[in-house]
Design a protein around this motif. Structure first.
Motif, PDB file in Angstrom:
ATOM      1  N   ASN A   1       0.826  -1.215   0.000  1.00 50.47           N
ATOM      2  CA  ASN A   1       0.000   0.000   0.000  1.00 50.47           C
ATOM      3  C   ASN A   1       0.861   1.266   0.000  1.00 50.47           C
ATOM      4  O   ASN A   1       0.582   2.227  -0.731  1.00 50.47           O
ATOM      5  N   LYS A   2       1.893   1.271   0.841  1.00 49.56           N
ATOM      6  CA  LYS A   2       2.777   2.438   0.923  1.00 49.56           C
ATOM      7  C   LYS A   2       3.519   2.659  -0.397  1.00 49.56           C
ATOM      8  O   LYS A   2       3.658   3.800  -0.863  1.00 49.56           O
ATOM      9  N   ASN A   3       3.977   1.571  -1.008  1.00 48.76           N
ATOM     10  CA  ASN A   3       4.711   1.690  -2.275  1.00 48.76           C
ATOM     11  C   ASN A   3       3.821   2.251  -3.381  1.00 48.76           C
ATOM     12  O   ASN A   3       4.260   3.095  -4.173  1.00 48.76           O
ATOM     13  N   VAL A   4       2.574   1.780  -3.428  1.00 45.85           N
ATOM     14  CA  VAL A   4       1.652   2.238  -4.465  1.00 45.85           C
ATOM     15  C   VAL A   4       1.345   3.718  -4.273  1.00 45.85           C
ATOM     16  O   VAL A   4       1.319   4.494  -5.241  1.00 45.85           O
ATOM     17  N   PHE A   5       1.124   4.125  -3.035  1.00 47.43           N
ATOM     18  CA  PHE A   5       0.809   5.528  -2.761  1.00 47.43           C
ATOM     19  C   PHE A   5       1.994   6.431  -3.100  1.00 47.43           C
ATOM     20  O   PHE A   5       1.845   7.490  -3.726  1.00 47.43           O
ATOM     21  N   ALA A   6       3.206   5.993  -2.708  1.00 39.36           N
ATOM     22  CA  ALA A   6       4.415   6.788  -3.003  1.00 39.36           C
ATOM     23  C   ALA A   6       4.627   6.899  -4.515  1.00 39.36           C
ATOM     24  O   ALA A   6       4.977   7.972  -5.025  1.00 39.36           O
ATOM     25  N   ALA A   7       4.380   5.798  -5.220  1.00 36.32           N
ATOM     26  CA  ALA A   7       4.548   5.809  -6.678  1.00 36.32           C
ATOM     27  C   ALA A   7       3.524   6.716  -7.340  1.00 36.32           C
ATOM     28  O   ALA A   7       3.826   7.418  -8.313  1.00 36.32           O
ATOM     29  N   PHE A   8       2.310   6.720  -6.812  1.00 43.56           N
ATOM     30  CA  PHE A   8       1.271   7.589  -7.377  1.00 43.56           C
ATOM     31  C   PHE A   8       1.637   9.060  -7.162  1.00 43.56           C
ATOM     32  O   PHE A   8       1.433   9.891  -8.057  1.00 43.56           O
ATOM     33  N   LYS A   9       2.135   9.390  -5.978  1.00 43.31           N
ATOM     34  CA  LYS A   9       2.507  10.790  -5.699  1.00 43.31           C
ATOM     35  C   LYS A   9       3.636  11.266  -6.607  1.00 43.31           C
ATOM     36  O   LYS A   9       3.663  12.434  -7.011  1.00 43.31           O
ATOM     37  N   SER A  10       4.562  10.366  -6.936  1.00 40.13           N
ATOM     38  CA  SER A  10       5.713  10.790  -7.739  1.00 40.13           C
ATOM     39  C   SER A  10       5.443  10.703  -9.242  1.00 40.13           C
ATOM     40  O   SER A  10       5.862  11.580 -10.003  1.00 40.13           O
ATOM     41  N   ASP A  11       4.717   9.657  -9.680  1.00 40.40           N
ATOM     42  CA  ASP A  11       4.559   9.431 -11.130  1.00 40.40           C
ATOM     43  C   ASP A  11       3.112   9.236 -11.558  1.00 40.40           C
ATOM     44  O   ASP A  11       2.870   8.768 -12.683  1.00 40.40           O
ATOM     45  N   GLY A  12       2.153   9.540 -10.684  1.00 43.69           N
ATOM     46  CA  GLY A  12       0.754   9.455 -11.077  1.00 43.69           C
ATOM     47  C   GLY A  12       0.281   8.030 -11.315  1.00 43.69           C
ATOM     48  O   GLY A  12       0.812   7.061 -10.749  1.00 43.69           O
ATOM     49  N   ILE A  13      -0.718   7.883 -12.198  1.00 42.37           N
ATOM     50  CA  ILE A  13      -1.333   6.581 -12.456  1.00 42.37           C
ATOM     51  C   ILE A  13      -0.316   5.568 -12.968  1.00 42.37           C
ATOM     52  O   ILE A  13      -0.314   4.400 -12.548  1.00 42.37           O
ATOM     53  N   GLN A  14       0.575   6.007 -13.859  1.00 41.62           N
ATOM     54  CA  GLN A  14       1.572   5.086 -14.417  1.00 41.62           C
ATOM     55  C   GLN A  14       2.481   4.534 -13.326  1.00 41.62           C
ATOM     56  O   GLN A  14       2.817   3.343 -13.319  1.00 41.62           O
ATOM     57  N   GLY A  15       2.857   5.403 -12.381  1.00 44.02           N
ATOM     58  CA  GLY A  15       3.693   4.944 -11.274  1.00 44.02           C
ATOM     59  C   GLY A  15       2.968   3.943 -10.396  1.00 44.02           C
ATOM     60  O   GLY A  15       3.545   2.932  -9.975  1.00 44.02           O
ATOM     61  N   ALA A  16       1.683   4.207 -10.114  1.00 45.68           N
ATOM     62  CA  ALA A  16       0.887   3.292  -9.290  1.00 45.68           C
ATOM     63  C   ALA A  16       0.739   1.938  -9.979  1.00 45.68           C
ATOM     64  O   ALA A  16       0.840   0.892  -9.327  1.00 45.68           O
TER      65      ALA A  16
END
Length: 605
Positions: free
Chosen positions: A186-201
């Protein structure tokens, strides 16, 4: 052989927690190629899996009223690779709250039964309401009572998992590994979304090993979006970014169209309600209610939706159904009590008042406002010919030995209401005069509701209108949306019955100024039932009486006594009244003595 049997018993335990069980088949196939026994292999998997999460660095809080269980749990946690000096313990909810404010814990273990004081459930509610656990630690409920009501009560606050006593190291290993893995995803997905948006998530979600883990991570992402307030997107400390909730709604709507995942559907419905998109919320809730007729959260959402749409009867019915499943939710219970007292009378009120009285002490709801509401409700259920000792009832509710200075205004207003309801107007008025507002009463909707109703019973129009204005002001500060809607609906029903100063009132004062004597007096007598204890009218009557210009019938004598009582009941009697009393014998006999003889009771408070 004994060791093997212990491990076998561990893996025979059926895991039915909130999170998914992870697929171990690939690992088993690898292990089978070696000479490591199967059951030990599984145990090693969880041990090594936990080490990946660096448990030595995690801060843990264990909340249990038993020192022996605290130490036992601490030893078990140390065997799970936690560091001893990072494992803190607390014996009660009050100390636990202070410790949670002072430290940012990664894991919190909460025992259900904490002995004296708050229960574990009340503590969890307090932690949520105060937003102390906004950093989302893992919450484990430890209980020896695995009954349905206990689990239902906790489920409304969504802890991560449940552990049934006695605590076993093997079970703890399993649950910690599963929850840490999901938590980290969960933390990784949220951090990825904050940095790279949907593609990061999307890239981070590839770490999910099961569909359940994937679904949970998406729902957690949307909750984190709404609950977090990144400093770079805010214009003030309390602002929530304008696009956060629409973004979360868009993600969940797209996700739930492809995945039939109940937690995501419920959270989407909650967001729709928060945005007053009732039609969209209804489209989600109604089909779910058909699929899961006894799901507590779905029933609760159905009640909230009905309340938003103004359907009081249906709101109450859904809440009654939810309450039959879980009696520990005080927000719901007080909502039902408010409906029963004001908009939807039922025969269940007395039972609900008693339940609330049992649950209120040591909870987050433990304050004067709700004790006042409970007392008012019980007074309404009590026969008029059997007055209650309100001081004794108050002390029983609050578990205090006596009435404090802060309590007094609440007690006086309740005593005034009881006297007014019984027709003892003189006693009621004296209690009203003894009320000295404090910070608690000024912010209490419940206090002003009782005060308004007391003025209404006495026919005191001006004070009643002032109390109503205060109720309107206070409703905007109600933090709980469900209660705010109920209170607003009640205010709307009584507003139409209110009237400001009438033409007749102004006409009576004009007659008095023109010194028309008995004509003015009779006009004031006619106004009195709707303006009882009005200071201006009372002075007019007293002065006309002393001038000998007033013809008083037998039925009007009590009005004269009430007019005199406005001034004689004051702690400092006005100078003008004392001057009249020294000049006119008609005022010599104190009203208190006249009332005692005439009505057969004393008015000593």
């Amino acid at each position: 052989m004994v060791v093997y049997k212990t491990f076998y018993l561990f893996f025979s335990v059926f895991y039915s927690g909130y999170h998914s069980v992870y697929c171990l088949t690939p690992l088993f196939s690898l292990l089978s190629a070696s000479n490591i026994p199967h059951h030990i292999s599984v145990m090693l998997f969880y041990t090594q899996g936990l080490r990946l999460f660096m448990l030595q660095e995690k801060f843990v809080l264990v909340i249990d009223d038993s020192a022996i269980i605290q130490q036992t749990t601490k030893l078990i946690l140390q065997k799970c690779d936690f560091t001893a000096n990072r494992i803190h313990t607390s014996t009660n909810a009050s100390d636990a709250m202070k410790m949670c404010q002072a430290h940012c814990y990664d894991i919190i273990f909460i025992d259900f039964n904490l002995g004296f004081g708050s229960t574990g459930l009340q503590l969890l509610e307090r932690l949520h309401q105060s937003q102390i656990i906004k950093h989302e630690p893992l919450i484990f409920i430890i209980t020896a009572d695995d009954s349905k009501p206990v689990f239902m009560g906790f489920s409304e606050y969504e802890p991560n998992d449940y552990l049934v006593k006695p605590l076993r190291i093997e079970v703890l290993h399993q649950r910690l590994a599963a929850n840490f893995k999901q938590h980290q995803l969960n933390k990784n997905v949220f951090a990825a979304f904050k940095s790279d948006g949907i593609q990061g998530a999307r890239k981070a979600l590839q770490q999910a090993t099961t569909q359940s883990a994937f679904q949970h991570a998406i729902t957690a992402l949307c909750k984190s979006l709404v609950n977090s307030t990144p400093p770079d997107t805010l214009t003030s400390k309390t602002d929530v970014p304008n696009n956060v909730i629409p973004t979360a709604i868009s993600l969940l709507r797209s996700f739930t169209q492809k995945h039939d995942y109940l937690p995501a559907q419920l959270y989407l419905a909650e967001l729709y309600l928060s945005q007053q998109q009732y039609a969209e919320a209804k489209e989600i809730i109604e089909p779910l209610r058909g699929q899961y007729p006894n799901h507590l959260l779905i029933i609760e959402f159905s009640a909230r939706l009905a309340l938003c749409r103004g359907d009081i009867t249906q709101t109450y019915q859904y809440w009654a159904q939810a309450h039959s499943m879980s009696q520990s939710n005080l927000e719901r219970l007080f909502g039902m009590i408010w409906l029963e007292l004001t908009l939807h009378p039922t025969a269940e009120l007395l039972r609900h008042l008693r339940e609330a009285a049992n649950h209120l002490p040591n909870s987050i709801w433990d304050n004067k406002h709700y004790y006042c509401l409970l007392a008012w409700g019980l007074l309404q259920q009590n026969p008029l010919n059997k007055p209650i000792s309100i001081e004794r009832m108050w002390c029983k509710f609050t578990q205090q030995k006596g009435i404090t200075i802060i309590d007094r205004p609440f007690v006086f207003v309740l005593q005034a209401w009881q006297a007014a309801k019984s027709g003892n107007t003189f006693i009621a008025y004296r209690y009203l005069q003894r009320i000295e507002p404090n910070e608690q009463t000024q912010t209490s909707f419940e206090f002003h509701a009782v005060l308004f109703n007391t003025y209404q019973l006495l026919g005191m129009t001006k004070p009643m209108l002032m109390a109503f204005t205060q109720l309107e002001n206070l409703i905007t500060s109600e933090a709980r949306l469900t209660h705010q809607r109920i209170k607003q609906a009640w205010i709307n029903t009584i507003e139409s019955s209110l009237s400001n100063e009438t033409h007749e009132y102004q006409h009576a004062l004009a007659l008095y100024k023109q010194q028309t004597g008995d004509v003015a007096g009779q006009s004031i007598f006619a106004l009195w039932p709707d303006n009882r204890f009005d200071t201006t009218l009372a002075r007019c009557l007293v002065e006309i009486l002393c001038e000998g210009q007033l013809n008083v019938s037998h039925s009007q004598r009590e009005i004269i006594m009430e007019a005199r009582w406005v001034f004689e009941s004051q702690h400092a009697i006005p100078t003008w009244y004392q001057d009249l009393k020294s000049q006119y014998s008609i005022l010599h006999t104190p009203v208190e003595l006249m009332t005692t003889k005439g009505l057969g009771h004393t008015i000593t408070c």
